[in-house]
Design an enzyme around this catalytic site. Structure first.
Site, PDB file in Angstrom:
ATOM      1  N   ASN A 179       0.872  -1.177   0.000  1.00 41.48           N
ATOM      2  CA  ASN A 179       0.000   0.000   0.000  1.00 41.48           C
ATOM      3  C   ASN A 179       0.906   1.224   0.000  1.00 41.48           C
ATOM      4  O   ASN A 179       1.488   1.574   1.019  1.00 41.48           O
ATOM      5  CB  ASN A 179      -0.902  -0.029   1.244  1.00 41.48           C
TER       6      ASN A 179
ATOM      7  N   LYS B 276       0.142   4.264  -0.272  1.00 44.74           N
ATOM      8  CA  LYS B 276      -0.473   5.460   0.307  1.00 44.74           C
ATOM      9  C   LYS B 276      -0.241   6.657  -0.639  1.00 44.74           C
ATOM     10  O   LYS B 276      -0.193   6.463  -1.860  1.00 44.74           O
ATOM     11  CB  LYS B 276       0.048   5.696   1.728  1.00 44.74           C
TER      12      LYS B 276
ATOM     13  N   HIS C 181      -9.329   1.361   4.918  1.00 43.83           N
ATOM     14  CA  HIS C 181      -8.050   1.525   5.634  1.00 43.83           C
ATOM     15  C   HIS C 181      -8.268   2.459   6.827  1.00 43.83           C
ATOM     16  O   HIS C 181      -9.075   3.398   6.749  1.00 43.83           O
ATOM     17  CB  HIS C 181      -6.991   2.095   4.687  1.00 43.83           C
TER      18      HIS C 181
ATOM     19  N   GLU D   4      -6.657   4.857   7.861  1.00 50.53           N
ATOM     20  CA  GLU D   4      -6.447   6.278   7.540  1.00 50.53           C
ATOM     21  C   GLU D   4      -7.684   6.863   6.867  1.00 50.53           C
ATOM     22  O   GLU D   4      -8.029   8.029   7.084  1.00 50.53           O
ATOM     23  CB  GLU D   4      -5.188   6.427   6.662  1.00 50.53           C
TER      24      GLU D   4
ATOM     25  N   GLU E 269      -4.902  -4.621  10.754  1.00 49.70           N
ATOM     26  CA  GLU E 269      -3.848  -3.635  10.975  1.00 49.70           C
ATOM     27  C   GLU E 269      -4.116  -2.872  12.265  1.00 49.70           C
ATOM     28  O   GLU E 269      -4.942  -1.934  12.272  1.00 49.70           O
ATOM     29  CB  GLU E 269      -3.813  -2.630   9.826  1.00 49.70           C
TER      30      GLU E 269
ATOM     31  N   GLY F  61       3.104   2.513  10.709  1.00 47.09           N
ATOM     32  CA  GLY F  61       4.080   3.573  10.504  1.00 47.09           C
ATOM     33  C   GLY F  61       4.827   3.968  11.763  1.00 47.09           C
ATOM     34  O   GLY F  61       5.488   5.003  11.803  1.00 47.09           O
TER      35      GLY F  61
ATOM     36  N   SER G 256       3.983  -1.938  10.280  1.00 47.45           N
ATOM     37  CA  SER G 256       5.434  -2.022  10.457  1.00 47.45           C
ATOM     38  C   SER G 256       6.005  -3.394  10.065  1.00 47.45           C
ATOM     39  O   SER G 256       6.906  -3.914  10.719  1.00 47.45           O
ATOM     40  CB  SER G 256       5.820  -1.645  11.892  1.00 47.45           C
TER      41      SER G 256
HETATM   42  P1  13P Z   1       3.458   0.562   7.571  1.00 49.06           P
HETATM   43  O1  13P Z   1       3.923  -0.748   6.975  1.00 49.06           O
HETATM   44  O2  13P Z   1       4.166   1.749   7.022  1.00 49.06           O
HETATM   45  O3  13P Z   1       3.407   0.494   9.060  1.00 49.06           O
HETATM   46  O4  13P Z   1       1.921   0.746   7.084  1.00 49.06           O
HETATM   47  C1  13P Z   1       1.026  -0.280   7.245  1.00 49.06           C
HETATM   48  C2  13P Z   1      -0.217   0.031   6.510  1.00 49.06           C
HETATM   49  O5  13P Z   1      -0.983   0.892   6.906  1.00 49.06           O
HETATM   50  C3  13P Z   1      -0.482  -0.702   5.281  1.00 49.06           C
HETATM   51  O6  13P Z   1      -1.779  -0.474   4.817  1.00 49.06           O
END
Ligand code: 13P
Length: 251
Positions: A9, A11, A94, A96, A166, A172, A213
């Protein structure tokens, strides 16, 4: 019997030109890795270019979001049939999107239905906040998200989709859930409710990813968990070392 699946992903990273350069850089090596499905999810604007660059490879393409309506006055959105020429997958719900764009469980359910109706495989994201985790609410919250997302789908549809667990506190932050922790939550709070709703046989078919992560050095620990079938990778999917991560997932 479930083929593992690693999805990147991206983003809101990489311009359309950068996206194409990047997949050209990794496609040969990534394509050589067998036994695991591989997917990249660039921003909307990069989808056509990435799709073209990945023709004649077995690397799949996914969008990061989608509207559920067929068309209409939804400024800034993309409808399912705008994505289907370029994508096989679409990330839905997601954390976010839920946090910054007010996506609800109900909307996630509508999007899942729309994606399936258009032949797109939804990657439905669920996961709890740090506060919920610390309050011992993870199981109730995550299983509630799963139930709401899958409401009204058929067992056959559910068997074909992907769920990504997640934990928000692990995204992150470099603070990943331990593999055992993630495996147990996925078993209890994701596969468990699916079994309740659609039967054990269907639950055993659903591919469930861990996300938060995930890096090349820890992916193997997650893959060793019987209930984890891959990963949704953020930051570590933006670099050429994503190839190593996928290799380590394949074992
Ligand atoms: P990270 O791998 O950067 O922690 O992000 C995970 C994520 O949100 C994947 O959709």
């Amino acid at each position: 019997m479930r083929t593992p699946i690693i999805a990147g992903n991206w983003k809101m990273n990489k311009t359309a030109a950068e996206a194409v350069d990047f997949v050209r850089e990794i496609r040969n090596k990534l394509g050589q890795i067998k036994g695991v499905d591989k997917v990249v999810c660039p921003p909307f604007i990069a989808l056509p270019g990435v799709y073209d660059a990945l023709q004649a490879t077995d690397i799949g393409v996914g969008a990061q979001n989608m509207h559920f309506a067929e068309s209409g006055a939804y400024t800034g959105e993309c409808a399912p049939n705008m994505l289907t020429p370029y994508c096989q997958y679409v990330i839905i719900g997601h954390s976010e999107r839920r946090e910054y764009f007010n996506e609800t469980d109900e909307g996630v359910n509508q999007k899942a239905k729309a994606a399936l109706a258009h032949g797109l495989t939804p990657i439905i994201c669920v996961g709890e906040t740090l506060a919920q985790n610390e309050a011992g609410e993870t199981q109730a919250f995550v299983s509630g998200q799963v139930r709401a997302a899958l409401d009204g789908l058929t067992a056959e549809q559910v068997a074909s989709l992907i769920i990504a667990y997640e934990p928000i506190w692990a995204i992150g932050t470099g603070k990943s859930a331990s593999a055992a922790q993630a495996g147990s939550i996925i078993g209890l709070s994701v596969r468990g409710p699916i079994a309740d709703m659609f039967g054990e046989e269907t639950a055993q078919k659903v591919r469930i990813q861990y996300g938060g992560s995930v890096k090349e050095h820890n992916i193997a620990e997650y893959m060793a968990q019987p209930d984890i079938d891959g990963a949704l990778v953020g930051g570590a999917s933006l670099k050429a070392s994503f190839v190593e991560l996928v290799k380590n997932a394949a074992g």
